[in-house]
Design a protein around this motif. Structure first.
Motif, mmCIF file in Angstrom:
data_model
loop_
_atom_site.group_PDB
_atom_site.id
_atom_site.type_symbol
_atom_site.label_atom_id
_atom_site.label_comp_id
_atom_site.label_asym_id
_atom_site.label_seq_id
_atom_site.Cartn_x
_atom_site.Cartn_y
_atom_site.Cartn_z
ATOM 1 N N GLU A 120 -11.808 -123.634 18.922
ATOM 2 C CA GLU A 120 -11.406 -125.189 19.136
ATOM 3 C C GLU A 120 -12.756 -125.798 18.789
ATOM 4 N N THR A 137 -1.364 -116.871 18.759
ATOM 5 C CA THR A 137 -2.792 -117.131 18.618
ATOM 6 C C THR A 137 -3.544 -117.062 20.026
ATOM 7 N N TYR A 179 -9.360 -116.993 12.333
ATOM 8 C CA TYR A 179 -9.586 -118.250 11.431
ATOM 9 C C TYR A 179 -11.303 -118.671 12.055
ATOM 10 N N ALA A 180 -12.154 -117.610 12.012
ATOM 11 C CA ALA A 180 -13.619 -117.866 12.288
ATOM 12 C C ALA A 180 -14.355 -116.870 11.396
ATOM 13 N N HIS A 183 -5.251 -122.427 9.636
ATOM 14 C CA HIS A 183 -4.773 -121.630 10.565
ATOM 15 C C HIS A 183 -3.299 -122.455 11.030
ATOM 16 N N GLU A 184 -3.247 -123.635 11.539
ATOM 17 C CA GLU A 184 -2.115 -124.213 11.823
ATOM 18 C C GLU A 184 -1.064 -124.047 10.566
ATOM 19 N N GLU A 226 -19.969 -128.193 12.772
ATOM 20 C CA GLU A 226 -18.689 -128.805 12.317
ATOM 21 C C GLU A 226 -18.611 -128.730 10.707
ATOM 22 N N ASN A 270 -9.231 -125.231 10.953
ATOM 23 C CA ASN A 270 -8.013 -125.032 11.657
ATOM 24 C C ASN A 270 -6.983 -125.654 11.357
ATOM 25 N N ILE A 294 -6.586 -118.605 21.519
ATOM 26 C CA ILE A 294 -7.558 -119.644 21.260
ATOM 27 C C ILE A 294 -8.843 -119.701 22.137
ATOM 28 N N ALA A 301 -14.540 -127.577 10.004
ATOM 29 C CA ALA A 301 -14.014 -127.197 11.226
ATOM 30 C C ALA A 301 -12.460 -127.539 11.309
ATOM 31 N N GLU A 302 -12.430 -129.016 10.859
ATOM 32 C CA GLU A 302 -10.937 -129.402 10.711
ATOM 33 C C GLU A 302 -10.231 -128.634 9.766
ATOM 34 N N ARG A 332 -8.321 -118.313 16.918
ATOM 35 C CA ARG A 332 -8.579 -119.577 16.533
ATOM 36 C C ARG A 332 -9.884 -120.331 17.493
#
Length: 465
Positions: free
Chosen positions: A340, A390, A273-274, A374-375, A345, A371, A392, A367-368, A338
């Motif tokens: 962090e 995952t 997820y990037a 992903h969650e 952002e 992620n 991280i 960024a939020e 993932r």
């Protein structure tokens, strides 16, 4: 040991949440911990015997690479890697991760553009000439054996182009040959014609070579801090020596996938997820497939073993592949990557506040969002009974990328021990090379060509529609 704040974590809670039928229980992992410990010890024992020399790459002297990179930056606008498989995928992964997907188009860029040609497709090779000036371009020809047909074909093609552009007396200035330090056709050319050269260290196979001059030169040319890349790998080396699998992310990653394989989960989907980590999934696919896909085990018994790697990208492939992963067969483990803290952002401004489709996004960031996606995907897969885990990364930088690459390499080596196969050969690849030599009439392969022609003569005309 380096700052623990830069440590990559492996979160496999969702493998445990799925549970016994399609996931794993803590008791199952505990029961296999001794086997994992033996696998860790076996890898380290092979290393101490001088067998796994790629494990020493984090501690190698990089001065020759850095000096050559400086010369290239001073002389050229473009740097082209000619290689395939392990001689290309690592270069691409590191560049995308650390220079970003728009590196070549960046008007603020102060280093040469990077192109990696890893295929013998004619339009791919010839098409590069539309965007480079050969007189302002350096080519890095990478093949450990010095005889890889795809790479040598590209070398012949661009050698001719450069010779016409700058003349034969300046030809060798435009080529760097990275190959075996002592033998092979490319080493012969270095010795005979004076090309600049770097060694592929003895005992380092292609898919484990990204942290050698194979991958470091293109990284250094494009401004990546290769010392930090290797420092991250050295940090991973410390972590992955841990004898307890519960404290060793490489061992636990290998153990989870080995035990799930025994339950029919024989596909691993690597899904970063990037965007910067997109090509790490490509690199991992070769590492995992070529290392673990084997016909026989170490006793010579036919086992036809090997988990199949698949690459995906979050959030892009939520809209193309995740439907299959959520509701399809129970044969996949999804391995997310993932981040962090992103370097940017990407704050989302407020607009159309009277429309709910827009208003809930205001005040958040890309960024939020990514992620949260992903969650959400991990939750959906877990609720559907599909195991997922995952890795991280605190952030994407040279230290964490080097750490991730080395961690996955050690994970692969430990998995080879668990499967009781040789993770460092590739007989299936070699047979394909032999067939190519035969089809193109290479001397010494006449018998193989005859066998191929006989087999082709047995074609069923009904089998082509």
């Amino acid at each position: 040991m380096a700052d623990q704040a830069q440590r990559i974590q492996l979160d496999f809670n969702n493998v445990l949440r799925v549970g016994g039928e399609h996931g794993l229980t803590e008791a199952e992992l505990d029961a296999a911990t001794a086997q994992a410990g033996q696998a860790i010890a076996a890898v380290q024992q092979r290393r101490q015997g001088g067998d796994l020399r790629w494990m020493e790459l984090p501690y190698a002297d990089t001065s020759a690479v850095e000096q050559l990179a400086g010369e290239i930056r001073d002389q050229f606008d473009n740097f082209v890697v000619l290689g395939i498989g392990g001689s290309a995928l690592g270069n691409i992964a590191v560049n995308t991760a650390l220079n970003g997907p728009f590196y070549n188009s960046d008007n603020q860029r102060t280093h040469p553009r990077l192109f990696v040609l890893d295929n013998s497709d004619p339009e791919f090779n010839a098409g590069l000439l539309q965007v480079i000036d050969p007189a302002r371009t350096a080519f890095n020809v990478i093949t450990k054996s010095g005889s890889t047909g795809e790479t040598l074909s590209s070398f012949l093609f661009f050698r001719d182009v450069v010779q016409h552009a700058v003349g034969g007396d300046k030809l060798k200035d435009h080529f760097i040959l990275t190959t075996d330090p002592a033998k092979g056709p490319l080493r012969d050319l270095v010795n005979r014609e004076g090309f600049r050269s770097l060694p592929v260290p003895e005992g380092v196979g292609g898919r484990f070579s990204v942290l050698s001059p194979v991958g470091l030169l293109s990284a250094a040319v494009t401004g990546i801090d290769i010392k930090q890349l290797l420092a991250g790998a050295a940090f991973a080396d410390e972590i992955t020596r841990e004898a307890d699998a519960w404290q060793n992310p490489a061992a636990m990653g290998a153990l989870v996938q080995y035990l799930l394989y025994g339950k029919g989960v024989d596909i691993v989907v690597m899904m970063p997820y990037a965007q910067r980590l997109k090509d790490v999934a490509d690199w991992f696919a070769q590492l995992w497939a070529e290392s673990l896909g084997k016909k026989v085990d170490r006793t010579g018994a036919v086992v036809n073993v090997g988990p199949t790697p698949v690459k995906a990208l979050g959030a892009t492939d939520q809209h193309s592949q995740v439907q299959l992963y959520a509701e399809g067969p129970f044969n996949k483990l999804v391995n997310f990557l993932r981040v962090e803290r992103f370097a940017t952002e990407g704050a989302l401004p407020a607009a159309y506040e009277n429309m709910d489709a827009f208003s809930y996004l205001a005040g958040h960031s890309f960024a939020e969002l990514i992620n949260a996606e992903h969650e959400a995907t991990a939750i959906a897969l877990t609720e559907a009974g599909k195991p997922n885990m995952t890795h991280i990364l605190p952030e994407v930088n040279a230290f964490t990328v080097g750490q991730l690459l080395y961690l996955l390499e050690v994970q692969t080596a430990i998995a080879g021990e668990l499967f009781n196969i040789d993770a460092f050969d590739q007989p299936g690849v070699e047979s394909g090379k032999v067939a190519t030599y035969a089809l193109l009439g290479r001397q010494g392969y006449e018998q193989q060509r005859q066998q191929i022609e006989q087999a082709q003569g047995q074609r069923n005309p009904r089998a082509t529609v």
